[in-house]
Design a protein around this motif. Sequence first.
Motif, PDB file in Angstrom:
ATOM      1  N   ALA A 162     -14.283   5.093  43.097  1.00 41.61           N
ATOM      2  CA  ALA A 162     -15.053   6.129  42.399  1.00 41.61           C
ATOM      3  C   ALA A 162     -16.163   5.545  41.534  1.00 41.61           C
ATOM      4  O   ALA A 162     -17.250   6.126  41.431  1.00 41.61           O
ATOM      5  N   CYS A 163     -15.892   4.385  40.903  1.00 42.67           N
ATOM      6  CA  CYS A 163     -16.803   3.865  39.873  1.00 42.67           C
ATOM      7  C   CYS A 163     -17.417   2.515  40.228  1.00 42.67           C
ATOM      8  O   CYS A 163     -18.307   2.039  39.498  1.00 42.67           O
ATOM      9  N   GLY A 164     -16.901   1.891  41.270  1.00 44.24           N
ATOM     10  CA  GLY A 164     -17.382   0.558  41.620  1.00 44.24           C
ATOM     11  C   GLY A 164     -16.693  -0.543  40.848  1.00 44.24           C
ATOM     12  O   GLY A 164     -16.938  -1.724  41.079  1.00 44.24           O
ATOM     13  N   THR A 165     -15.813  -0.195  39.907  1.00 42.89           N
ATOM     14  CA  THR A 165     -15.059  -1.156  39.104  1.00 42.89           C
ATOM     15  C   THR A 165     -13.793  -0.494  38.599  1.00 42.89           C
ATOM     16  O   THR A 165     -13.725   0.737  38.491  1.00 42.89           O
ATOM     17  N   ASP A 166     -12.802  -1.311  38.271  1.00 43.38           N
ATOM     18  CA  ASP A 166     -11.580  -0.751  37.679  1.00 43.38           C
ATOM     19  C   ASP A 166     -11.554  -0.956  36.165  1.00 43.38           C
ATOM     20  O   ASP A 166     -10.561  -0.660  35.507  1.00 43.38           O
TER      21      ASP A 166
END
Length: 499
Positions: free
Chosen positions: A247-251
């Motif tokens: 969803a965001c490109g990162t956790d």
Amino acid sequence: MADHAVVVAGAGPTGLMLAGELALAGVDVVVVERRPNQELSGARAQGISSRTIEVFDQRGIADRFLTAGQTAQIAGFALTRLDIGDFPTRHNYGLALRQKHIERILAGWVTELEVPILYDRDVTGFAQHDAGVDVALGDGQSLRARYLVGCDGGRSLVRKTAGIDFPGWDPTTSNILADVEMTEKPPYGVHRSAAGTYAFGRSEYEIKGSEILYKDVGPIGVMVTEPNTNATAEPTLHDLKKLLVAACGTDYGAHSPTWITRFTDMTRQAAQYRRGRVLLAGDAAHVHSPIGGLGLGTGVQDAVNLGWKLAQVIKGTSPDSLLDTYHAERHPVGARVLKATMAQVALHREDARTLAAREIVGDLLKLEEARKHIAGLMSGLDIRYELGQGHPLLGRRMPDLELVTARGPRRVFGFLHAARPVLLDLAAPRAIDITPWSDRVQYVDATHAGKWELPVLGEVTAPAAVLIRPDGYVAWVGDTTAQGLTEALTTWFGPPTTR
């Protein structure tokens, strides 16, 4: 085997409210809760609606919640905020307050009323018989009660054991919800993308106008949509991190979860709220998406509708048939809540057609009549029980008017603190005789100089007299002739006492 009049399964908001209502009526009630204490992990419900605040005000405990939370215009429908600041109620707002605090306050009130809560135990089964219900507990002990009320959540063992059907709709969306630590600061607030909705926040925050300002303390709350609506395994940190990256490109360096769960928009409602000596309330009776924040308030209001009726039947004041009005009144309310949540879930999708529909609905809700209609639903202030034709007040919540009495100024809700019915006579002093019910119904002789206004409907004709049930709803409206009053008193509060 310990005996009680009522066993309540579950010490969530619904179970606690019901226990308090029964205790106010002098009924011996015990609550059984599987958790070791009242502590609650995770976000759960985020606030309280206007009508639920009113319900607490009717019992004299609203200030306990108001001082712990933050008032704001939090009602909304499908991403459209609905300001209820012009609604005729003392509480024309919502209250931002997490469920863990709501439960803590309710548990404190119930404890003051000397209701025992049996923590670290759960109901594992029961058997109904003519005289009551034998309830088996997980620790090998058992309880005997005249009635058992399942307030034990959407997976209710009480509902399943009673054999009550739970029809409805399977989930179309699924979300993982967690409290975690993060090495990077995420963008707080709610965000939407083609992949679904994701959000970040903290438990400590301040509301300024329409803006939420989060404080940099405590774990970070995360919600993210998952594509699989049929997952059965408990979600893991790995699942959460994978969805965040998608969803965001990162956790954001998510780690050390303190709580992680899943919720869906599965929507179901019990076919019956009562089977013999077993009743259901709250999530045990209805489950739906948490969107719109309707679940907790609906459960609390289930409890307030049921409590006084169950107390009267137990005391022998009213016949057993009074309990049938619980399903008759609350099932339609629950069904309407289910429709409202399903509609909002449908309008939250991010495809082009849904966005077009959402924009048109948003435009419609800018119209006064539409805004008031939907805001009445979402705030709980428009509920009307079908008690027949007549004055617009009949079956609706009684306004908390400022009254002038022989003992000075009083508020209507002040007469409901003990959960006792009220005959409010606003005409000639002692013009109505309720002597045969004086042991059950308070007679209040008063005047009111202001307007009578109802949410959504607006101004209504001032009545000469009203009969108010313990749950705050109007059971009869009339004049000094008292036509129909004897029937209403008998229906709701039992036959007259003969002396």
